[in-house]
Design an enzyme around this catalytic site. Structure first.
Site, PDB file in Angstrom:
ATOM      1  N   GLY A  14     -14.905  83.404 109.141  1.00 15.08           N
ATOM      2  CA  GLY A  14     -15.163  82.033 109.570  1.00 15.08           C
ATOM      3  C   GLY A  14     -15.816  81.900 110.932  1.00 15.08           C
ATOM      4  O   GLY A  14     -15.642  80.885 111.609  1.00 15.08           O
ATOM      5  N   SER A  15     -16.605  82.906 111.335  1.00  9.80           N
ATOM      6  CA  SER A  15     -17.264  82.763 112.642  1.00  9.80           C
ATOM      7  C   SER A  15     -18.308  81.645 112.598  1.00  9.80           C
ATOM      8  O   SER A  15     -18.521  80.949 113.598  1.00  9.80           O
ATOM      9  CB  SER A  15     -17.883  84.085 113.103  1.00  9.80           C
ATOM     10  N   MET A  91     -17.903  83.430  99.254  1.00 12.41           N
ATOM     11  CA  MET A  91     -18.432  84.521  98.440  1.00 12.41           C
ATOM     12  C   MET A  91     -18.090  84.371  96.950  1.00 12.41           C
ATOM     13  O   MET A  91     -17.706  85.331  96.297  1.00 12.41           O
ATOM     14  CB  MET A  91     -17.937  85.862  98.990  1.00 12.41           C
ATOM     15  N   ARG A  92     -18.195  83.153  96.435  1.00  9.57           N
ATOM     16  CA  ARG A  92     -18.049  82.922  94.997  1.00  9.57           C
ATOM     17  C   ARG A  92     -19.327  82.290  94.502  1.00  9.57           C
ATOM     18  O   ARG A  92     -19.885  81.400  95.162  1.00  9.57           O
ATOM     19  CB  ARG A  92     -16.925  81.933  94.678  1.00  9.57           C
ATOM     20  N   ILE A  93     -19.767  82.738  93.330  1.00  7.50           N
ATOM     21  CA  ILE A  93     -20.934  82.094  92.743  1.00  7.50           C
ATOM     22  C   ILE A  93     -20.488  80.749  92.177  1.00  7.50           C
ATOM     23  O   ILE A  93     -19.433  80.654  91.542  1.00  7.50           O
ATOM     24  CB  ILE A  93     -21.537  82.994  91.644  1.00  7.50           C
ATOM     25  N   LEU A  94     -21.270  79.716  92.438  1.00  4.45           N
ATOM     26  CA  LEU A  94     -20.918  78.379  91.959  1.00  4.45           C
ATOM     27  C   LEU A  94     -21.731  78.060  90.699  1.00  4.45           C
ATOM     28  O   LEU A  94     -22.905  78.413  90.603  1.00  4.45           O
ATOM     29  CB  LEU A  94     -21.201  77.355  93.059  1.00  4.45           C
ATOM     30  N   ASN A 108     -26.316  76.563 102.292  1.00  2.00           N
ATOM     31  CA  ASN A 108     -25.753  77.908 102.438  1.00  2.00           C
ATOM     32  C   ASN A 108     -26.482  78.622 103.570  1.00  2.00           C
ATOM     33  O   ASN A 108     -27.645  78.333 103.856  1.00  2.00           O
ATOM     34  CB  ASN A 108     -25.955  78.679 101.130  1.00  2.00           C
ATOM     35  N   HIS A 110     -27.488  82.573 104.683  1.00  2.00           N
ATOM     36  CA  HIS A 110     -27.558  83.926 104.127  1.00  2.00           C
ATOM     37  C   HIS A 110     -28.151  84.863 105.178  1.00  2.00           C
ATOM     38  O   HIS A 110     -29.157  84.531 105.818  1.00  2.00           O
ATOM     39  CB  HIS A 110     -28.414  83.929 102.859  1.00  2.00           C
ATOM     40  N   LEU A 145     -29.239  82.567  92.668  1.00  2.00           N
ATOM     41  CA  LEU A 145     -28.362  83.255  93.634  1.00  2.00           C
ATOM     42  C   LEU A 145     -29.085  83.396  94.973  1.00  2.00           C
ATOM     43  O   LEU A 145     -30.193  83.945  95.027  1.00  2.00           O
ATOM     44  CB  LEU A 145     -27.965  84.641  93.111  1.00  2.00           C
TER      45      LEU A 145
HETATM   46  C1  GAR Z   1     -22.271  85.420 107.230  1.00  2.00           C
HETATM   47  O1  GAR Z   1     -23.039  86.481 107.753  1.00  2.00           O
HETATM   48  C2  GAR Z   1     -23.035  84.708 106.148  1.00  2.00           C
HETATM   49  O2  GAR Z   1     -24.407  84.666 106.348  1.00  2.00           O
HETATM   50  C3  GAR Z   1     -22.692  85.547 104.944  1.00  2.00           C
HETATM   51  O3  GAR Z   1     -21.328  85.851 105.102  1.00  2.00           O
HETATM   52  C4  GAR Z   1     -21.045  85.959 106.498  1.00  2.00           C
HETATM   53  C5  GAR Z   1     -19.808  85.152 106.793  1.00  2.00           C
HETATM   54  O4  GAR Z   1     -19.387  85.357 108.116  1.00  2.00           O
HETATM   55  N1  GAR Z   1     -22.971  84.864 103.704  1.00  2.00           N
HETATM   56  C6  GAR Z   1     -23.493  85.438 102.625  1.00  2.00           C
HETATM   57  O5  GAR Z   1     -23.727  86.631 102.562  1.00  2.00           O
HETATM   58  C7  GAR Z   1     -23.778  84.504 101.469  1.00  2.00           C
HETATM   59  N2  GAR Z   1     -24.538  85.144 100.473  1.00  2.00           N
HETATM   60  P1  GAR Z   1     -18.317  84.398 108.778  1.00  2.00           P
HETATM   61  O6  GAR Z   1     -17.136  84.307 107.810  1.00  2.00           O
HETATM   62  O7  GAR Z   1     -17.928  85.088 110.051  1.00  2.00           O
HETATM   63  O8  GAR Z   1     -18.945  83.056 109.004  1.00  2.00           O
END
Ligand code: GAR
Length: 200
Positions: A14-15, A91-94, A108, A110, A145
């Site tokens: 959750g940063s 990290m779940r596909i919707l 989103n 990425h 995706l």
């Molecule tokens: C982030 O780097 C985000 O871009 C990625 O998960 C991380 C979550 O970090 N998302 C994906 O890869 C989506 N496909 P966080 O929990 O510290 O915010």
């Protein structure tokens, strides 16, 4: 004036959520209404509690189908009537049903310069391929995706071979760009119109 309401979906640290909290916690116009995680031990839930934001854990494993899980998700979301649903490391596909329900109100982030490196392990792929640049993408979610019309990208030259350092650098970019895009959407400067990103 009613605030612009965000609902934030997470699965982990959750940063990005924290960056959004930090940016908007004293904002009169933008409010984080709720945080939902599909992982019980997601540190993002603690971050939400610390900021006095309603937060929920819904275990996708408790539901027989994706549809049942999403029905629960939607029922919580709808109790807040969010203006924007923000995927922040969710990290779940919707499913198509979920995506179509929130089309234009679902974004989103990425960790790659899409369309390069959809999916997981993007930092490793960048190093393996000796890419000169790496970066992040914020996009409206559609039924592909890690796809959908791009709101913004930010990139940096790859100046390290250290995976953790690269990931850290990318997180720093994310924490700037995601709140900025949310601000633009909330202020009506950026929207999805007929499948395309419109800036005014
Ligand atoms: C982030 O780097 C985000 O871009 C990625 O998960 C991380 C979550 O970090 N998302 C994906 O890869 C989506 N496909 P966080 O929990 O510290 O915010």
């Amino acid at each position: 004036m009613n605030p612009f309401k965000l609902a934030i979906l997470i699965s982990g640290n959750g940063s990005n959520l924290q960056a959004i909290i930090d940016k908007f916690q004293n904002d009169k116009l933008i409010e984080i209404s709720c945080v939902i995680s599909n992982k019980k031990d997601a540190f993002g839930l603690t971050r939400a509690s610390n900021a006095n934001i309603d937060n929920y854990f819904i275990d996708h494993k408790d539901y027989q189908s994706r549809q049942d899980f999403e029905s629960k998700l939607i029922s919580i979301l709808e109790s807040y009537k969010p203006d924007l649903v923000v995927l922040a490391g969710f990290m779940r596909i919707l499913s198509e049903v979920f995506v179509n329900k929130y089309l234009g109100k679902l974004i989103n982030i990425h960790p790659s310069l899409l369309p390069k490196y959809k999916g997981l392990e993007t930092h490793k792929k960048v190093l393996d391929n000796n890419d000169k640049y790496h970066g992040v993408t914020v996009h409206f979610v559609d039924n592909t995706l890690d796809g959908g019309p791009i709101c913004a990208q930010s990139k940096i030259p790859v100046e390290t071979r250290d995976l953790e350092k690269l990931e850290e650098d990318i997180h720093k970019l994310e924490h700037i760009i995601y709140p900025e895009v949310i601000y633009e959407i909330a202020h009506g400067k950026l929207s999805l119109e007929e499948g395309k990103v419109r800036r005014t």
